[in-house]
Design a protein around this motif. Structure first.
Motif, PDB file in Angstrom:
ATOM      1  N   ILE A 197      16.195  -2.372  18.344  1.00 42.42           N
ATOM      2  CA  ILE A 197      16.382  -1.740  17.039  1.00 42.42           C
ATOM      3  C   ILE A 197      15.086  -1.887  16.239  1.00 42.42           C
ATOM      4  O   ILE A 197      14.516  -2.976  16.157  1.00 42.42           O
ATOM      5  CB  ILE A 197      17.533  -2.390  16.258  1.00 42.42           C
ATOM      6  N   GLY A 202      21.621   1.151   6.111  1.00 40.34           N
ATOM      7  CA  GLY A 202      22.998   1.562   5.864  1.00 40.34           C
ATOM      8  C   GLY A 202      23.333   1.463   4.389  1.00 40.34           C
ATOM      9  O   GLY A 202      22.983   0.483   3.731  1.00 40.34           O
ATOM     10  N   PRO A 208      32.416  -0.089  -0.081  1.00 39.99           N
ATOM     11  CA  PRO A 208      31.610  -0.974   0.780  1.00 39.99           C
ATOM     12  C   PRO A 208      32.171  -0.955   2.194  1.00 39.99           C
ATOM     13  O   PRO A 208      33.327  -0.610   2.401  1.00 39.99           O
ATOM     14  CB  PRO A 208      31.796  -2.359   0.146  1.00 39.99           C
ATOM     15  N   PHE A 209      31.317  -1.292   3.146  1.00 43.65           N
ATOM     16  CA  PHE A 209      31.794  -1.280   4.529  1.00 43.65           C
ATOM     17  C   PHE A 209      31.852  -2.701   5.074  1.00 43.65           C
ATOM     18  O   PHE A 209      31.296  -3.635   4.502  1.00 43.65           O
ATOM     19  CB  PHE A 209      30.944  -0.368   5.414  1.00 43.65           C
TER      20      PHE A 209
ATOM     21  N   GLY D 196      32.362  -7.027   0.934  1.00 46.53           N
ATOM     22  CA  GLY D 196      31.977  -5.739   1.498  1.00 46.53           C
ATOM     23  C   GLY D 196      30.466  -5.581   1.508  1.00 46.53           C
ATOM     24  O   GLY D 196      29.769  -6.117   0.645  1.00 46.53           O
ATOM     25  N   ILE D 197      29.969  -4.846   2.495  1.00 46.53           N
ATOM     26  CA  ILE D 197      28.535  -4.596   2.578  1.00 46.53           C
ATOM     27  C   ILE D 197      28.224  -3.326   1.802  1.00 46.53           C
ATOM     28  O   ILE D 197      28.879  -2.298   1.991  1.00 46.53           O
ATOM     29  CB  ILE D 197      28.074  -4.428   4.038  1.00 46.53           C
ATOM     30  N   VAL D 200      22.360  -2.353   3.819  1.00 41.98           N
ATOM     31  CA  VAL D 200      21.635  -3.165   4.808  1.00 41.98           C
ATOM     32  C   VAL D 200      20.347  -2.432   5.116  1.00 41.98           C
ATOM     33  O   VAL D 200      20.376  -1.247   5.444  1.00 41.98           O
ATOM     34  CB  VAL D 200      22.436  -3.304   6.115  1.00 41.98           C
ATOM     35  N   ARG D 211      20.945  -6.084  18.923  1.00 43.64           N
ATOM     36  CA  ARG D 211      22.248  -6.035  18.275  1.00 43.64           C
ATOM     37  C   ARG D 211      22.737  -7.455  17.976  1.00 43.64           C
ATOM     38  O   ARG D 211      23.276  -7.725  16.895  1.00 43.64           O
ATOM     39  CB  ARG D 211      23.190  -5.331  19.263  1.00 43.64           C
ATOM     40  N   MET D 214      20.909  -8.908  15.038  1.00 48.00           N
ATOM     41  CA  MET D 214      21.345  -8.249  13.816  1.00 48.00           C
ATOM     42  C   MET D 214      22.635  -8.881  13.297  1.00 48.00           C
ATOM     43  O   MET D 214      22.788  -9.144  12.101  1.00 48.00           O
ATOM     44  CB  MET D 214      21.561  -6.761  14.118  1.00 48.00           C
ATOM     45  N   ILE D 215      23.545  -9.161  14.207  1.00 49.48           N
ATOM     46  CA  ILE D 215      24.823  -9.765  13.800  1.00 49.48           C
ATOM     47  C   ILE D 215      24.598 -11.183  13.273  1.00 49.48           C
ATOM     48  O   ILE D 215      25.180 -11.586  12.270  1.00 49.48           O
ATOM     49  CB  ILE D 215      25.816  -9.730  14.983  1.00 49.48           C
ATOM     50  N   LEU D 218      23.249 -10.860   9.804  1.00 48.48           N
ATOM     51  CA  LEU D 218      24.303 -10.466   8.863  1.00 48.48           C
ATOM     52  C   LEU D 218      25.166 -11.660   8.465  1.00 48.48           C
ATOM     53  O   LEU D 218      25.552 -11.810   7.294  1.00 48.48           O
ATOM     54  CB  LEU D 218      25.212  -9.412   9.502  1.00 48.48           C
ATOM     55  N   ASP D 219      25.452 -12.513   9.443  1.00 44.53           N
ATOM     56  CA  ASP D 219      26.299 -13.677   9.145  1.00 44.53           C
ATOM     57  C   ASP D 219      25.591 -14.651   8.214  1.00 44.53           C
ATOM     58  O   ASP D 219      26.192 -15.192   7.286  1.00 44.53           O
ATOM     59  CB  ASP D 219      26.717 -14.357  10.451  1.00 44.53           C
TER      60      ASP D 219
END
Lengths: 238, 238, 238, 238, 238, 238
Positions: A197, A202, A208-209, D196-197, D200, D211, D214-215, D218-219
């Motif tokens: 990536i 986003g 919100p997602f 909620g996001i 990003v 991927r 990325m996760i 995010l956490d």
């Protein structure tokens, strides 16, 4: 049901014409459905001041929309005297995406500028621009190689981009304008040929997602970009 | 001998595609040899402040060159923050040429903007823009007529333009870039379908020219414009 | 009958004052009736980047109108932050006209800038500017000659300009504002002392014009420019 | 080991001063370590033209850096005459983030502008701006409520932002300048109080990211934003 | 000994021509030695937005130097796209000076703009502009009176300005360029016909100045302005 | 009675914080009552083009107000694309004041830029900026000295500034906004530590002022500046 009756994970029809205009070292017209972007690559034998003398090159991009590429005419930026924030944001994104797969040292002290001009807009212009600009950049790199100016093609990998989003609760790939104007979440994803990536942007336009939605969108994008890179390869094989 | 091996009074190959993009009320891609200009017509239901409330309409034009439409890349005017004197001169010329054959009162209080964007340049872009923009304007007028917004098509006549010049002592029609860059005299002529002259702009790039040469050039232009208007008519018949 | 009661082929009263201001190497106030333009020539020992090192010089012009040189005040371009299209078109015309009679190689690697500022406007300002600027340029060239910086005066010929037009069906010379605002055709003609045409710019403001009218206008201009060049010569003899 | 010796998931010291200046309806100085941003909220009783008469309000943001907020002085944008692409990108982001949690209909036809000015920069200025601007916006909303101009506080939720990145192979929270300038991946995450996001934006500065990375990022961001929202709440309780 | 051989308290030769151009409601060419400034007054029947509906008028000024009014050519502000700080400072000063003696309520809801354009500069242009602009403003006020648009002339008093300075240790009146470029202290003083001070701007270019020097300079200015106002009166009597 | 209940000759509370931000070579937050200005000094190893190669340095200033430093929000100059006349006038004043006490030859071929940014405005911002900027400049000079880049501190003296004015008939020192907006005469005075006057700018906002009033105001300013310089010295002693 998508307005275009496509499947959730279906790209629009992709069409790529290389050598679309004759002066540029790379010139590609890319069409994603009704979105049409002309991407040209221009080589200059100098680099921006902050790189001068450092032995490495630079890849940059400029983006524009023809005034009537859109549903209603939007004012010409040259007449207004400045580029909008949106334009600058997009051209910075295109430049970063391409530099991420370019060996700037191999390129040598020269700059390649990618001009991405939207002839007709129907959503996803920045993604189409990235996918098309990579091909124009590659043609310019091959041009340098054929002239003996670089030892090998400075592009280390493919790069392509696609938009994904949540439209009426459904995660969908490659939004057209009708979807883009009515979606809850819009995400642009840029990935390399080897699946890394490069950029994720986003935005929740409405609600919100969640983390789960984000992962679902990423997976859709991953598959879509794989197919776009196949299109790039097919175009190179012609 | 002309670089293109054309006869002195021979036009380049003319190719016209109407409805080239889909959002604009008129959209024409015109090609004169390697010169390619996209002309779109956009209707707006308001007029500039100086005409407001007067019951008449307005026709105006904007002109731009994509940065790499030319042999070497030229800076994007939107990025520089202003339009060059040349750009402004050309777009004023296009607007005057089209207004000369438009009944602005019939048009009613609305404005039609012709955007003429050069995708590829090989000399004669302003003339190609006028010839193509007339077609886009006509399509926009027919659009208004079909919607019942005007009582009849406000265009009273055709208008088209061509360049003529003295190249190596020879009066020639429709100069391409190789000729344009090396001619002594360069003249752009705009005429109507009924043979009236709307605009003449002649410049001695090298030696001044004589009254006799001027008349010879006008005659060449007259014949060339006749053929361009035949092309317009053929395109309308499709 | 012309508003000024002049004959069709009659110039307005011409008045020329050389050395009108004292700092410039050439400084000429030219009056054509109520039109008054101050033309100064400034010598700089450098040339624009595109000529540097080539051994030749450059002649360029800038044009401006004082805000209240006109019937109603027009905004100051310095305050608006840009020059109008009309201003740029005029200053490009003045520069081309003067370069057409200058031996830029004889001038050597220096630039002469002609500033043409309209103190009072009554039609024909661009033509007055060309006629007056030639005198200022000549004074600057003589200044260079007297300082031993050029071997001979780089001006090869005179150049002057006049407007002609069709006013109420009549071809007239040297339009004032009252005529200019109401004429069908307006043409600016620039010619040399030896009768060569340097520039012709004719525009149909109302009805298109014919080849015959164009020739009639050219002939009027030819005679008028002859008299203007006589005025230049008389002024040099003082 | 991070340059600041922080744990991978450790925020910098957060310090928030409300009512930092006295004229604005909301005024917050937020410090994240050495990054200091002054956020003010200004209420105006009108909305941009595109919203006029629609009964809803608008929230927008502007961003600036004092010239010497950075290691070396950067030119003042007011003196340069334009805002950089980076500035525009950031202020668009701040505006979107705040609108995502504002009920614009409840706000009524008025606009609140958040000015986020960086007094001292040490990485993460856009995230600090969002977190601080939410507090300033809330104070402005409470001001409207206390004046009886809105029926209830139009803010539906908290919003805050933090950067995360991959620094020397390690996923870390809240990058300072030393990390930001040397990281492989940089991601800004904006989330609401309910998790909620909202936005990003992840960019691979060096190697593309996966991927899985990325996760993980995010956490980290999720946990960090939770703590920032706790700081917002604590500040409101004072 | 002053370069011009004037006495310390001697003004340069003053020369004033009213009705110098014909379109403006007031038009004055003022000469102070070799300094020549054209001042025109233009009446408009509207006021700036911040005054609209308040029943009072406005007086404002714009200032410009022709590019070659100075020893060496300075770039045209219209071409550069902005007015320098010096220009703006001067035009603000002229506007304040004139408003200080104007009854804006008597003027009614209209604006008078004073354009002060320097044709030739030899020091003291801003002071000459004020002295000349007062006359142009007065002519415009008389014009309004003669048309019955104001009940009485809204000018309550004369206003004029002069520079004073310390040149080689000597306090001198009305500095020309040779003195201005080499003085230690430069002070511009604006006073009314009844002897009130409207503006004092003193700057130490070299050594700071003392309270005693300041008083000596004020006294010189006082006497000089008295004589300038006598010139204004004599000009009105013609 | 002054709105703040101060004595006529009483300064507002003065508060000075050196090293307020950490990147700049000098960084001072000065508060005069509710007026707060951040002054930073930045050293660059080059000088403007007009000084290059001359062996001397330069001191310059830029000034800005945060949009909501004022009672109502004023538009951001960076967004408007230009600095107002007032801004330019003030930054030119600050630069002149500081250069008046700097030995530019001792400074060597480098430039120090003073950025004066108003965080909160309550009258007298330009004077506070000068008083604070002197301290920031001094810290930058000491920095150069400590690095061995200058042989001695190039500052020859202190400089500070204060406003004085006639408020309701009373001569008062150090006007706050409430007084400034309602005074008849407003004067800014800049003086050195040894009592020399560097700059005086007095403006009659309402009634013209007399020579006697001017002297009274100067005396008030003299005393006030003495106390401000004592504050500077106290701050240096910390």
């Amino acid at each position: 049901m998508r307005p275009s009756h496509r499947q959730a994970s279906q790209l629009r029809k992709v069409s790529i014409a290389r050598r679309f205009t004759r002066h540029a070292e790379g010139s590609v017209l890319i069409e994603m459905g009704d979105t049409r972007v002309l991407c040209t690559a221009s080589i200059e034998d100098s680099v921006p001041a902050f790189l001068r003398g450092g032995g490495q090159g630079w890849v940059t991009a400029e983006y524009g929309m023809l005034p009537r590429s859109t549903h209603t005419r939007s004012g010409r930026e040259a007449a207004k005297g400045k580029q909008s924030g949106r334009t600058q944001e997009i051209q910075r994104l295109i430049g970063r995406a391409l530099r991420a797969v370019t060996d700037l040292t191999l390129l040598g002290e020269r700059q390649i500028t990618l001009d991405c001009d939207v002839l007709q807009a129907d959503g996803g212009t920045r993604c189409a621009a990235i996918t098309g600009a990579w091909l124009a950049l590659n043609d310019a790199c091959e041009h340098l190689l054929s002239k003996g100016k670089v030892a090998s093609n400075p592009l280390r990998d493919h790069v392509a981009a696609v938009s994904v989003g949540v439209y009426k609760g459904l995660a969908v790939l490659d939004l057209d304008y009708a979807e883009d104007a009515n979606c809850d979440t819009d995400m642009n994803v840029v990935m390399t040929g080897s699946g890394g990536i490069v950029e994720v942007q986003g935005t929740a336009e409405g609600e919100p997602f969640t983390r789960a939605q984000m992962i679902e969108l990423l997976d859709l994008a991953d598959a879509g970009i794989g197919r776009l890179i196949a299109h790039q390869k097919a175009s190179l094989a012609l």
